[in-house]
Design an enzyme around this catalytic site. Structure first.
Site, PDB file in Angstrom:
ATOM      1  N   LYS A  10       0.833  -1.217   0.000  1.00 24.55           N
ATOM      2  CA  LYS A  10       0.000   0.000   0.000  1.00 24.55           C
ATOM      3  C   LYS A  10       0.865   1.263   0.000  1.00 24.55           C
ATOM      4  CE  LYS A  10      -2.719  -2.778  -0.503  1.00 24.55           C
ATOM      5  NZ  LYS A  10      -2.695  -4.239  -0.450  1.00 24.55           N
ATOM      6  N   ILE A  23      -3.900  -9.911  -5.091  1.00 23.92           N
ATOM      7  CA  ILE A  23      -2.556  -9.407  -5.403  1.00 23.92           C
ATOM      8  C   ILE A  23      -2.431  -9.149  -6.891  1.00 23.92           C
ATOM      9  CG2 ILE A  23      -0.076  -9.940  -5.367  1.00 23.92           C
ATOM     10  CD1 ILE A  23      -0.540 -11.567  -2.829  1.00 23.92           C
ATOM     11  N   ASP A  65      -3.792 -16.374   9.288  1.00 26.90           N
ATOM     12  CA  ASP A  65      -3.755 -17.099   8.012  1.00 26.90           C
ATOM     13  C   ASP A  65      -3.563 -18.605   8.198  1.00 26.90           C
ATOM     14  OD1 ASP A  65      -3.965 -14.637   6.812  1.00 26.90           O
ATOM     15  OD2 ASP A  65      -2.136 -14.808   5.615  1.00 26.90           O
ATOM     16  N   HIS A  93      -6.713  -7.729   9.165  1.00 29.42           N
ATOM     17  CA  HIS A  93      -7.660  -7.365  10.232  1.00 29.42           C
ATOM     18  C   HIS A  93      -8.407  -8.602  10.736  1.00 29.42           C
ATOM     19  CE1 HIS A  93      -9.200  -6.471   6.201  1.00 29.42           C
ATOM     20  NE2 HIS A  93     -10.304  -7.061   6.603  1.00 29.42           N
ATOM     21  N   LEU A 130      -6.785 -12.200   5.810  1.00 29.79           N
ATOM     22  CA  LEU A 130      -6.614 -10.747   5.788  1.00 29.79           C
ATOM     23  C   LEU A 130      -6.054 -10.314   7.131  1.00 29.79           C
ATOM     24  CD1 LEU A 130     -10.104  -9.964   4.230  1.00 29.79           C
ATOM     25  CD2 LEU A 130      -7.889  -9.872   3.048  1.00 29.79           C
ATOM     26  N   HIS A 157     -21.585  15.476   4.239  1.00 35.61           N
ATOM     27  CA  HIS A 157     -21.526  15.912   2.848  1.00 35.61           C
ATOM     28  C   HIS A 157     -20.301  16.798   2.670  1.00 35.61           C
ATOM     29  CE1 HIS A 157     -23.080  17.193  -1.039  1.00 35.61           C
ATOM     30  NE2 HIS A 157     -22.827  18.453  -0.698  1.00 35.61           N
TER      31      HIS A 157
HETATM   32  C1  LIG Z   1       1.273  -8.689  -1.161  1.00 33.47           C
HETATM   33  C2  LIG Z   1       0.258  -8.836  -0.059  1.00 33.47           C
HETATM   34  C3  LIG Z   1      -0.576  -7.787   0.210  1.00 33.47           C
HETATM   35  C4  LIG Z   1      -1.523  -7.901   1.231  1.00 33.47           C
HETATM   36  N1  LIG Z   1      -2.350  -6.840   1.451  1.00 33.47           N
HETATM   37  C5  LIG Z   1      -3.260  -6.916   2.428  1.00 33.47           C
HETATM   38  C6  LIG Z   1      -4.104  -5.812   2.696  1.00 33.47           C
HETATM   39  O1  LIG Z   1      -4.029  -4.769   2.054  1.00 33.47           O
HETATM   40  N2  LIG Z   1      -5.012  -5.923   3.692  1.00 33.47           N
HETATM   41  C7  LIG Z   1      -5.115  -7.063   4.432  1.00 33.47           C
HETATM   42  O2  LIG Z   1      -5.959  -7.118   5.337  1.00 33.47           O
HETATM   43  N3  LIG Z   1      -4.324  -8.139   4.205  1.00 33.47           N
HETATM   44  C8  LIG Z   1      -3.402  -8.084   3.224  1.00 33.47           C
HETATM   45  N4  LIG Z   1      -2.568  -9.154   2.998  1.00 33.47           N
HETATM   46  C9  LIG Z   1      -2.741 -10.362   3.821  1.00 33.47           C
HETATM   47  C10 LIG Z   1      -2.015 -10.224   5.196  1.00 33.47           C
HETATM   48  O3  LIG Z   1      -0.644  -9.963   4.980  1.00 33.47           O
HETATM   49  C11 LIG Z   1      -2.188 -11.487   6.008  1.00 33.47           C
HETATM   50  O4  LIG Z   1      -3.544 -11.837   6.096  1.00 33.47           O
HETATM   51  C12 LIG Z   1      -1.623 -11.310   7.418  1.00 33.47           C
HETATM   52  O5  LIG Z   1      -0.255 -11.019   7.350  1.00 33.47           O
HETATM   53  C13 LIG Z   1      -1.860 -12.566   8.262  1.00 33.47           C
HETATM   54  O6  LIG Z   1      -1.286 -12.421   9.533  1.00 33.47           O
HETATM   55  P1  LIG Z   1      -0.761 -13.698  10.340  1.00 33.47           P
HETATM   56  O7  LIG Z   1      -0.296 -13.201  11.663  1.00 33.47           O
HETATM   57  O8  LIG Z   1      -1.767 -14.753  10.302  1.00 33.47           O
HETATM   58  O9  LIG Z   1       0.466 -14.245   9.509  1.00 33.47           O
HETATM   59  P2  LIG Z   1       1.890 -13.561   9.031  1.00 33.47           P
HETATM   60  O10 LIG Z   1       1.708 -12.132   8.848  1.00 33.47           O
HETATM   61  O11 LIG Z   1       2.288 -14.433   7.923  1.00 33.47           O
HETATM   62  O12 LIG Z   1       2.800 -13.764  10.312  1.00 33.47           O
HETATM   63  C14 LIG Z   1       3.282 -15.004  10.734  1.00 33.47           C
HETATM   64  C15 LIG Z   1       4.640 -14.814  11.388  1.00 33.47           C
HETATM   65  O13 LIG Z   1       5.004 -16.026  12.023  1.00 33.47           O
HETATM   66  C16 LIG Z   1       6.373 -16.277  11.804  1.00 33.47           C
HETATM   67  N5  LIG Z   1       6.585 -17.719  11.976  1.00 33.47           N
HETATM   68  C17 LIG Z   1       6.103 -18.736  11.219  1.00 33.47           C
HETATM   69  N6  LIG Z   1       6.477 -19.915  11.740  1.00 33.47           N
HETATM   70  C18 LIG Z   1       7.200 -19.652  12.846  1.00 33.47           C
HETATM   71  C19 LIG Z   1       7.874 -20.449  13.807  1.00 33.47           C
HETATM   72  N7  LIG Z   1       7.859 -21.778  13.732  1.00 33.47           N
HETATM   73  N8  LIG Z   1       8.530 -19.823  14.806  1.00 33.47           N
HETATM   74  C20 LIG Z   1       8.567 -18.473  14.892  1.00 33.47           C
HETATM   75  N9  LIG Z   1       7.949 -17.674  14.011  1.00 33.47           N
HETATM   76  C21 LIG Z   1       7.276 -18.248  13.005  1.00 33.47           C
HETATM   77  C22 LIG Z   1       6.599 -15.762  10.391  1.00 33.47           C
HETATM   78  O14 LIG Z   1       7.972 -15.489  10.147  1.00 33.47           O
HETATM   79  C23 LIG Z   1       5.755 -14.486  10.410  1.00 33.47           C
HETATM   80  O15 LIG Z   1       6.507 -13.391  10.880  1.00 33.47           O
HETATM   81  C24 LIG Z   1      -1.605  -9.076   2.001  1.00 33.47           C
HETATM   82  C25 LIG Z   1      -0.724 -10.140   1.742  1.00 33.47           C
HETATM   83  C26 LIG Z   1       0.190 -10.024   0.725  1.00 33.47           C
HETATM   84  C27 LIG Z   1       1.123 -11.167   0.454  1.00 33.47           C
HETATM   85  N1  LIG Z   2      -6.335  -5.907  -0.185  1.00 32.97           N
HETATM   86  C1  LIG Z   2      -6.185  -7.016   0.508  1.00 32.97           C
HETATM   87  O1  LIG Z   2      -6.826  -7.214   1.529  1.00 32.97           O
HETATM   88  C2  LIG Z   2      -5.204  -8.052   0.052  1.00 32.97           C
HETATM   89  C3  LIG Z   2      -4.246  -7.725  -0.883  1.00 32.97           C
HETATM   90  C4  LIG Z   2      -3.363  -8.710  -1.293  1.00 32.97           C
HETATM   91  C5  LIG Z   2      -3.437  -9.989  -0.754  1.00 32.97           C
HETATM   92  N2  LIG Z   2      -4.391 -10.279   0.168  1.00 32.97           N
HETATM   93  C6  LIG Z   2      -4.476 -11.648   0.733  1.00 32.97           C
HETATM   94  O2  LIG Z   2      -3.471 -12.453   0.158  1.00 32.97           O
HETATM   95  C7  LIG Z   2      -4.066 -13.609  -0.412  1.00 32.97           C
HETATM   96  C8  LIG Z   2      -3.268 -14.057  -1.599  1.00 32.97           C
HETATM   97  O3  LIG Z   2      -3.505 -13.198  -2.721  1.00 32.97           O
HETATM   98  P1  LIG Z   2      -3.480 -13.784  -4.176  1.00 32.97           P
HETATM   99  O4  LIG Z   2      -3.938 -12.732  -5.123  1.00 32.97           O
HETATM  100  O5  LIG Z   2      -2.175 -14.453  -4.421  1.00 32.97           O
HETATM  101  O6  LIG Z   2      -4.540 -14.978  -4.076  1.00 32.97           O
HETATM  102  P2  LIG Z   2      -6.081 -15.093  -4.523  1.00 32.97           P
HETATM  103  O7  LIG Z   2      -6.539 -16.376  -3.972  1.00 32.97           O
HETATM  104  O8  LIG Z   2      -6.813 -13.845  -4.172  1.00 32.97           O
HETATM  105  O9  LIG Z   2      -6.013 -15.173  -6.126  1.00 32.97           O
HETATM  106  C9  LIG Z   2      -5.266 -16.169  -6.793  1.00 32.97           C
HETATM  107  C10 LIG Z   2      -5.814 -16.276  -8.205  1.00 32.97           C
HETATM  108  O10 LIG Z   2      -4.931 -17.074  -8.993  1.00 32.97           O
HETATM  109  C11 LIG Z   2      -5.740 -17.850  -9.872  1.00 32.97           C
HETATM  110  N3  LIG Z   2      -4.952 -18.993 -10.365  1.00 32.97           N
HETATM  111  C12 LIG Z   2      -4.521 -20.084  -9.674  1.00 32.97           C
HETATM  112  N4  LIG Z   2      -3.831 -20.923 -10.481  1.00 32.97           N
HETATM  113  C13 LIG Z   2      -3.817 -20.366 -11.721  1.00 32.97           C
HETATM  114  C14 LIG Z   2      -3.265 -20.772 -12.987  1.00 32.97           C
HETATM  115  N5  LIG Z   2      -2.588 -21.905 -13.153  1.00 32.97           N
HETATM  116  N6  LIG Z   2      -3.444 -19.954 -14.055  1.00 32.97           N
HETATM  117  C15 LIG Z   2      -4.127 -18.780 -13.913  1.00 32.97           C
HETATM  118  N7  LIG Z   2      -4.670 -18.367 -12.743  1.00 32.97           N
HETATM  119  C16 LIG Z   2      -4.524 -19.136 -11.654  1.00 32.97           C
HETATM  120  C17 LIG Z   2      -6.928 -18.252  -8.997  1.00 32.97           C
HETATM  121  O11 LIG Z   2      -8.034 -18.666  -9.763  1.00 32.97           O
HETATM  122  C18 LIG Z   2      -7.186 -16.948  -8.240  1.00 32.97           C
HETATM  123  O12 LIG Z   2      -8.093 -16.086  -8.890  1.00 32.97           O
HETATM  124  C19 LIG Z   2      -5.490 -13.186  -0.750  1.00 32.97           C
HETATM  125  O13 LIG Z   2      -6.353 -14.278  -0.796  1.00 32.97           O
HETATM  126  C20 LIG Z   2      -5.814 -12.285   0.390  1.00 32.97           C
HETATM  127  O14 LIG Z   2      -6.259 -13.055   1.469  1.00 32.97           O
HETATM  128  C21 LIG Z   2      -5.279  -9.333   0.565  1.00 32.97           C
END
Ligand SMILES: Cc1cc2nc3c(=O)[nH]c(=O)nc-3n(C[C@H](O)[C@H](O)[C@H](O)COP(=O)(O)OP(=O)(O)OC[C@H]3O[C@@H](n4cnc5c(N)ncnc54)[C@H](O)[C@@H]3O)c2cc1C
Ligand SMILES: NC(=O)c1ccc[n+]([C@@H]2O[C@H](COP(=O)([O-])OP(=O)(O)OC[C@H]3O[C@@H](n4cnc5c(N)ncnc54)[C@H](O)[C@@H]3O)[C@@H](O)[C@H]2O)c1
Length: 511
Positions: free
Chosen positions: A96, A233, A362, A371, A369, A497
């Protein structure tokens, strides 16, 4: 000399913005990331804690802080050595931040529509990265201070693994030691990892790690990209890169973008994005090849076709989903915790089949997500603090989902298809986002907002929108759905508004 903005977008012939790289995870010289464990409490001699939390992301740290502040002894172990997990390291926050920079750049491109003359705007990817790293560094520093300020919280940069359902072995990355600790309760918040396709050449692709990781190393962007996957993504990255002038093609396996979300929302968003992005749905990518002259070729099979189609671009980016992080190294089997490939199995209070082991975020595979992870962590903390109780429950279907494309999209609660599955008759009402003053002042693309309303109770069960400020609208939409408001109740409310929130009461009054 051009003037540099803080977002890495320069106006005029500016020099590149460079921020000092300091702090954060993985930098041993840092005052902000590693070394946190050495600044804080030493592990208790008996190695017994009220709560052990595995993972410092959104699923982990809220419960850790909650219990520590309630007087419990808490051990929080995170591999990265700070809070925020993947969200801060390579997910929500950096993506972001990059988006913010590009949104400003895109706005500057349109300056004349707002009556302004801005000449010579130039976007420098390395400067945008520096801005992004600066935001991440700032948040890591803030989190370090939070850890230091929390008594009864012991933080270790290291890896945790279950030896059995009570004992956890912690490998401390800073001290190089291994310690066995026990927890009255244990919360697993290990997060998720990017899914990989088992197709030839998949290892050649970039994913969000290359684009957004803290101190990433991608120096410049190619002229063209193919993005595999039109989920969150895929679409967010496509929208950003297209706004930087990168020729962008998205290939999606399903017959719609954002499969699983409201179909009308997906189709309206895809139609708007088509202006600047080529989106091809119904194509399953099955090979990626590096071309001898540079660039890549992606091969995919369209639904019902016998011959593959091929596309070429300077780089391929994969965004094919994320899967719960269930590595055997976590020792879930030793702990006797039930899980499937979809995630650790939990009840609505985030309790696993082992009564003193909880899971949040996750790793549960529910609503991946940030939140939602925080909410799950809070629910687990409530249940641990109030075992007999009236504890809180996690409801995945109420979690607001926001897609930060241009324009934004958001979805809260039921779609019509979900209502049909639950056997509840519903009707839908909608209003164009473009008729509100705010949308017109912002010169935004129109979009729409719709409500899914129960015919049985009259309550608003779902709200879905595409258009200006849609991500912000999701917060109010969440309250509406969570409180089970009817259009009559919503229509008696007043929103300021000229904000896009006015669409709520106006649409409700028309029902
Ligand atoms: C590119 C991208 C954009 C995203 N954008 C958004 C968004 O805009 N809004 C939104 O709501 N969500 C977004 N997400 C999703 C969001 O990042 C995840 O839903 C969120 O991080 C989940 O939190 P978590 O604590 O479950 O896991 P994580 O954030 O994955 O945290 C898990 C942590 O545990 C640690 N860990 C794992 N195993 C061990 C172990 N054995 N010992 C010690 N530590 C360990 C990892 O290193 C990590 O630091 C995005 C994800 C991606 C990839
Ligand atoms: N704004 C946000 O809140 C935000 C932003 C980024 C990521 N995220 C989190 O991260 C997760 C991962 O994001 P993402 O975009 O990687 O996953 P996603 O599950 O949202 O989308 C993956 C897409 O890849 C497609 N796909 C899978 N295999 C394929 C293939 N062989 N050929 C073509 N298409 C194929 C699927 O049909 C699907 O539409 C999201 O589910 C979401 O939970 C959230």
């Amino acid at each position: 000399m051009g003037k540099m903005s803080r977002n890495g977008v320069s106006i005029g012939p500016g020099k590149m913005l460079r921020l000092a790289r300091e702090g954060g995870p993985g930098s041993p010289d840092s005052a902000y990331g590693l070394g946190v464990s050495s600044c804080c409490e030493v592990i208790k001699m008996d190695n017994a804690f009220d709560l052990i939390v595995i993972g410092g992301g959104g699923g982990g740290y809220p419960a850790a802080f909650r219990l520590a502040r309630a007087g419990r002894s808490v051990l929080l172990v995170d591999d990265k050595g700070n809070l925020g997990g993947n969200c801060l390291y390579e997910g929500c926050v950096p993506s972001k931040a990059v988006r913010e920079s590009i949104a400003l750049f895109q706005h500057i491109q349109e300056a004349d529509r707002f009556g302004l003359q801005v000449a010579g705007a130039h976007a420098d990817w390395r400067a945008i990265r520096a801005y992004k790293d600066g935001i991440q560094t700032r948040r890591y520093r803030q989190h370090t201070e939070e850890i230091e300020a929390t008594p009864r919280l012991t933080f270790i940069r290291g890896r945790a693994r279950f030896l059995d359902s009570r004992r956890v072995e912690v490998t401390d990355h800073d001290r190089g030691t291994q310690t066995v600790v026990t927890g009255t309760d244990i919360l697993i918040a290990a997060g998720s990892e990017a899914s990989a396709l088992t197709v030839p050449g998949f290892e050649l692709t970039w994913n969000h790690h290359q684009l957004f990781a803290w101190q990433d190393t991608v120096e410049s962007l190619p002229d063209s990209v193919i993005i595999v996957g039109a989920g969150y993504i895929g679409l967010e990255v496509a929208s950003m890169l297209a706004d930087l002038g990168v020729k962008t093609t998205v290939l999606e396996k399903a017959d719609t973008v954002l499969p699983g979300m409201d179909r009308q929302l997906a189709s309206v968003l895809a139609d708007i994005l088509h202006d600047r992005i080529t989106i091809i749905t119904g194509v399953t990518v099955n090979a990626i090849v590096k071309l001898p002259g540079g660039g890549y070729q992606v091969e995919g099979l369209a639904q019902g076709a016998s011959e593959p189609r091929r596309w070429q671009a300077g780089q391929v980016i994969s965004a094919v989903g994320r899967r719960p992080y269930l590595t055997p190294e976590l020792g879930l089997d030793q702990a006797g915790v039930h899980y499937s490939p979809k995630g650790i199995v939990v009840d609505a209070m985030m309790r696993t089949n082992v009564p003193h082991i909880w899971a949040a975020g996750d790793v549960t595979g529910q609503s991946m997500l940030f939140h939602a992870a925080v909410r799950m962590s809070e629910v687990a903390a409530h249940a641990i603090l109030d075992p007999d109780g009236t504890a809180d429950r996690f409801r995945a279907e109420e979690m607001p989902a926001t897609v930060f494309t241009r324009p934004e999209a958001m979805s809260v609660g039921w779609t019509r298809e979900m209502a049909e599955r639950f056997g509840e008759p519903v009707f839908e009402v909608e209003r164009s986002m473009g008729v509100e003053a705010r949308a017109q002042i912002a010169l935004s693309t129109p979009g729409f907002l719709k409500m899914v309303i129960s015919r049985q109770t009259g309550q608003i069960r779902g709200i879905h929108a595409v258009g200006v400020d849609a991500a912000d609208l999701s917060a109010v939409a969440h309250l509406i759905v969570r409180l089970g408001l009817t259009p009559r109740q919503l229509g008696q409310m007043t929103f300021p508004h000229p904000t896009q929130f006015e669409i709520f009461d106006r649409l409700a009054r028309n029902v």
